[in-house]
Design a protein around this motif. Structure first.
Motif, PDB file in Angstrom:
ATOM      1  N   UNK A   1       0.826  -1.208   0.000  1.00  0.00           N
ATOM      2  CA  UNK A   1       0.000   0.000   0.000  1.00  0.00           C
ATOM      3  C   UNK A   1       0.863   1.261   0.000  1.00  0.00           C
ATOM      4  N   UNK A   2       1.983   1.194   0.715  1.00  0.00           N
ATOM      5  CA  UNK A   2       2.889   2.345   0.717  1.00  0.00           C
ATOM      6  C   UNK A   2       3.560   2.500  -0.645  1.00  0.00           C
ATOM      7  N   UNK A   3       3.865   1.372  -1.304  1.00  0.00           N
ATOM      8  CA  UNK A   3       4.589   1.414  -2.582  1.00  0.00           C
ATOM      9  C   UNK A   3       3.715   1.903  -3.728  1.00  0.00           C
ATOM     10  N   UNK A   4       2.479   1.446  -3.812  1.00  0.00           N
ATOM     11  CA  UNK A   4       1.694   1.839  -4.974  1.00  0.00           C
ATOM     12  C   UNK A   4       1.137   3.257  -4.866  1.00  0.00           C
ATOM     13  N   UNK A   5       1.140   3.825  -3.662  1.00  0.00           N
ATOM     14  CA  UNK A   5       0.781   5.234  -3.498  1.00  0.00           C
ATOM     15  C   UNK A   5      -0.622   5.543  -3.987  1.00  0.00           C
ATOM     16  N   UNK A   6      -0.769   6.696  -4.622  1.00  0.00           N
ATOM     17  CA  UNK A   6      -2.079   7.106  -5.140  1.00  0.00           C
ATOM     18  C   UNK A   6      -2.432   6.256  -6.346  1.00  0.00           C
ATOM     19  N   UNK A   7      -3.621   5.683  -6.332  1.00  0.00           N
ATOM     20  CA  UNK A   7      -4.044   4.772  -7.395  1.00  0.00           C
ATOM     21  C   UNK A   7      -4.687   5.570  -8.527  1.00  0.00           C
ATOM     22  N   UNK A   8      -3.848   6.037  -9.422  1.00  0.00           N
ATOM     23  CA  UNK A   8      -4.306   6.847 -10.549  1.00  0.00           C
ATOM     24  C   UNK A   8      -5.022   5.993 -11.585  1.00  0.00           C
ATOM     25  N   UNK A   9      -6.121   6.478 -12.109  1.00  0.00           N
ATOM     26  CA  UNK A   9      -6.847   5.797 -13.176  1.00  0.00           C
ATOM     27  C   UNK A   9      -6.304   6.267 -14.524  1.00  0.00           C
ATOM     28  N   UNK A  10      -5.636   5.376 -15.251  1.00  0.00           N
ATOM     29  CA  UNK A  10      -5.091   5.722 -16.565  1.00  0.00           C
ATOM     30  C   UNK A  10      -6.124   5.489 -17.673  1.00  0.00           C
ATOM     31  N   UNK A  11      -7.009   4.524 -17.436  1.00  0.00           N
ATOM     32  CA  UNK A  11      -8.123   4.268 -18.346  1.00  0.00           C
ATOM     33  C   UNK A  11      -9.345   3.939 -17.501  1.00  0.00           C
ATOM     34  N   UNK A  12     -10.466   3.734 -18.145  1.00  0.00           N
ATOM     35  CA  UNK A  12     -11.690   3.370 -17.414  1.00  0.00           C
ATOM     36  C   UNK A  12     -11.590   1.973 -16.810  1.00  0.00           C
ATOM     37  N   UNK A  13     -10.594   1.198 -17.229  1.00  0.00           N
ATOM     38  CA  UNK A  13     -10.447  -0.168 -16.719  1.00  0.00           C
ATOM     39  C   UNK A  13      -9.421  -0.278 -15.587  1.00  0.00           C
ATOM     40  N   UNK A  14      -8.705   0.779 -15.274  1.00  0.00           N
ATOM     41  CA  UNK A  14      -7.673   0.729 -14.236  1.00  0.00           C
ATOM     42  C   UNK A  14      -8.299   0.440 -12.880  1.00  0.00           C
ATOM     43  N   UNK A  15      -7.734  -0.543 -12.194  1.00  0.00           N
ATOM     44  CA  UNK A  15      -8.197  -0.868 -10.844  1.00  0.00           C
ATOM     45  C   UNK A  15      -7.666   0.184  -9.879  1.00  0.00           C
ATOM     46  N   UNK A  16      -8.571   0.862  -9.190  1.00  0.00           N
ATOM     47  CA  UNK A  16      -8.172   1.926  -8.267  1.00  0.00           C
ATOM     48  C   UNK A  16      -8.692   1.689  -6.847  1.00  0.00           C
ATOM     49  N   UNK A  17      -9.387   0.577  -6.625  1.00  0.00           N
ATOM     50  CA  UNK A  17      -9.852   0.268  -5.273  1.00  0.00           C
ATOM     51  C   UNK A  17      -8.792  -0.577  -4.576  1.00  0.00           C
ATOM     52  N   UNK A  18      -8.259  -0.122  -3.451  1.00  0.00           N
ATOM     53  CA  UNK A  18      -7.184  -0.846  -2.762  1.00  0.00           C
ATOM     54  C   UNK A  18      -7.509  -2.304  -2.474  1.00  0.00           C
ATOM     55  N   UNK A  19      -8.722  -2.589  -2.025  1.00  0.00           N
ATOM     56  CA  UNK A  19      -9.077  -3.973  -1.691  1.00  0.00           C
ATOM     57  C   UNK A  19      -9.025  -4.870  -2.923  1.00  0.00           C
ATOM     58  N   UNK A  20      -9.507  -4.365  -4.051  1.00  0.00           N
ATOM     59  CA  UNK A  20      -9.484  -5.149  -5.283  1.00  0.00           C
ATOM     60  C   UNK A  20      -8.054  -5.340  -5.775  1.00  0.00           C
ATOM     61  N   UNK A  21      -7.261  -4.299  -5.683  1.00  0.00           N
ATOM     62  CA  UNK A  21      -5.872  -4.415  -6.106  1.00  0.00           C
ATOM     63  C   UNK A  21      -5.127  -5.407  -5.214  1.00  0.00           C
ATOM     64  N   UNK A  22      -5.372  -5.354  -3.923  1.00  0.00           N
ATOM     65  CA  UNK A  22      -4.744  -6.303  -3.008  1.00  0.00           C
ATOM     66  C   UNK A  22      -5.111  -7.734  -3.382  1.00  0.00           C
ATOM     67  N   UNK A  23      -6.370  -7.954  -3.745  1.00  0.00           N
ATOM     68  CA  UNK A  23      -6.805  -9.289  -4.149  1.00  0.00           C
ATOM     69  C   UNK A  23      -6.072  -9.747  -5.408  1.00  0.00           C
ATOM     70  N   UNK A  24      -5.914  -8.842  -6.362  1.00  0.00           N
ATOM     71  CA  UNK A  24      -5.249  -9.189  -7.615  1.00  0.00           C
ATOM     72  C   UNK A  24      -3.755  -9.475  -7.411  1.00  0.00           C
ATOM     73  N   UNK A  25      -3.125  -8.727  -6.503  1.00  0.00           N
ATOM     74  CA  UNK A  25      -1.707  -8.976  -6.213  1.00  0.00           C
ATOM     75  C   UNK A  25      -1.550 -10.339  -5.550  1.00  0.00           C
TER      76      UNK A  25
END
Length: 259
Positions: A162-186
């Motif tokens: 969470x400290x490393x990925x910092x602000x979850x910028x949306x580059x497209x409409x498909x970019x995952x920006x919810x921390x919980x979802x990103x954590x699941x994907x990692x």
């Protein structure tokens, strides 16, 4: 001997960095040197050298075992040298692996390492099907929106991620920006041994990456295949997974890993 008052007023950040680097070069050449010797070679006051040495010592780049004794290079230099050597080894050993994978699959192959809060491309090979010849080597990419980034995040604890990925910028409409979802994907990428990211950094771009380990079993890099999304559809992703994982294992073995 330079005037101390003039020397102090003449300092700038660039001069300070230059003096620090020159001190390291002096110590590398001489082995060790006293503050006075260094001051004479630099043409500055001894107190200026003392301040610079103190700053270098705070980062373990130099050490002065006795308060008024000679200065020598510190263990921090070995840490930096080790990191540089490891990266050079990665590129050297990865070059034939990248070329072979690019030739086999026809797609672009990249090797990336963690670099602070980004992933850094350190090598690239272009396949015969590659549309663009853009060189990504030396480019930084976001961790959260790329397959390389998600693989590299798997080496960190949840708090470190969470400290490393910092602000979850949306580059497209498909970019995952919810921390919980990103954590699941990692976590998913870590458990299955690869990550696939489609249209999250750029619309029309799909990439898949697998981890690379060193001799100690540590995740030190990722290797990826990327291409246009119309060509890397789910069926093609399934076909490319085996050669991608073989390449990751091959590069890991070249780095001494036999897991």
């Amino acid at each position: 001997m330079p005037d101390e008052e003039h020397d102090a007023g003449d300092r700038s950040p660039v001069q300070s960095v230059d003096r620090a680097l020159t001190i390291l070069e002096i110590l590398a050449r001489a082995g060790e040197a006293g503050l006075g010797e260094i001051a004479d070679e630099l043409g500055v006051h001894k107190s200026t050298v003392s301040r610079t040495v103190a700053a270098l010592a705070a980062h373990d780049l130099v050490e002065q075992p006795e308060s008024r004794g000679p200065v020598r290079l510190g263990p921090g230099i070995l840490r930096l040298a080790g990191a540089t050597t490891a990266r050079l080894d990665l590129v050297q050993e990865g070059r034939p692996v990248c070329r072979a994978l690019a030739e086999e699959t026809g797609e672009t192959v990249n090797v990336a390492v963690m670099a602070g809060s980004t992933a850094l491309y350190v090598d690239q090979a272009l396949g015969p099907s590659t549309i663009t010849s853009y060189n990504w080597v030396g480019q930084h990419i976001p961790l959260h929106a790329t397959s390389n980034g998600r693989v590299l995040l798997g080496a960190l604890s949840p708090d470190e991620r969470r400290a490393a990925w910092g602000e979850l910028t949306a580059f497209t409409e498909h970019t995952v920006t919810r921390p919980a979802e990103l954590e699941r994907l990692v976590e998913e990428a870590r458990s299955q041994g690869y990550a696939v990211v489609r249209d999250e950094l750029d619309i029309g771009l799909t990439a898949m990456a697998a981890p690379v380990h060193n001799a100690h079993g540590e995740l030190v890099a990722s290797i990826s295949l990327s291409g246009p999304s119309f060509r890397l559809d789910p069926d093609r992703e399934h076909e490319l997974l085996a050669p991608l994982r073989r390449a990751a294992d091959d590069l890991s073995a070249r780095l001494g890993w036999h897991g």
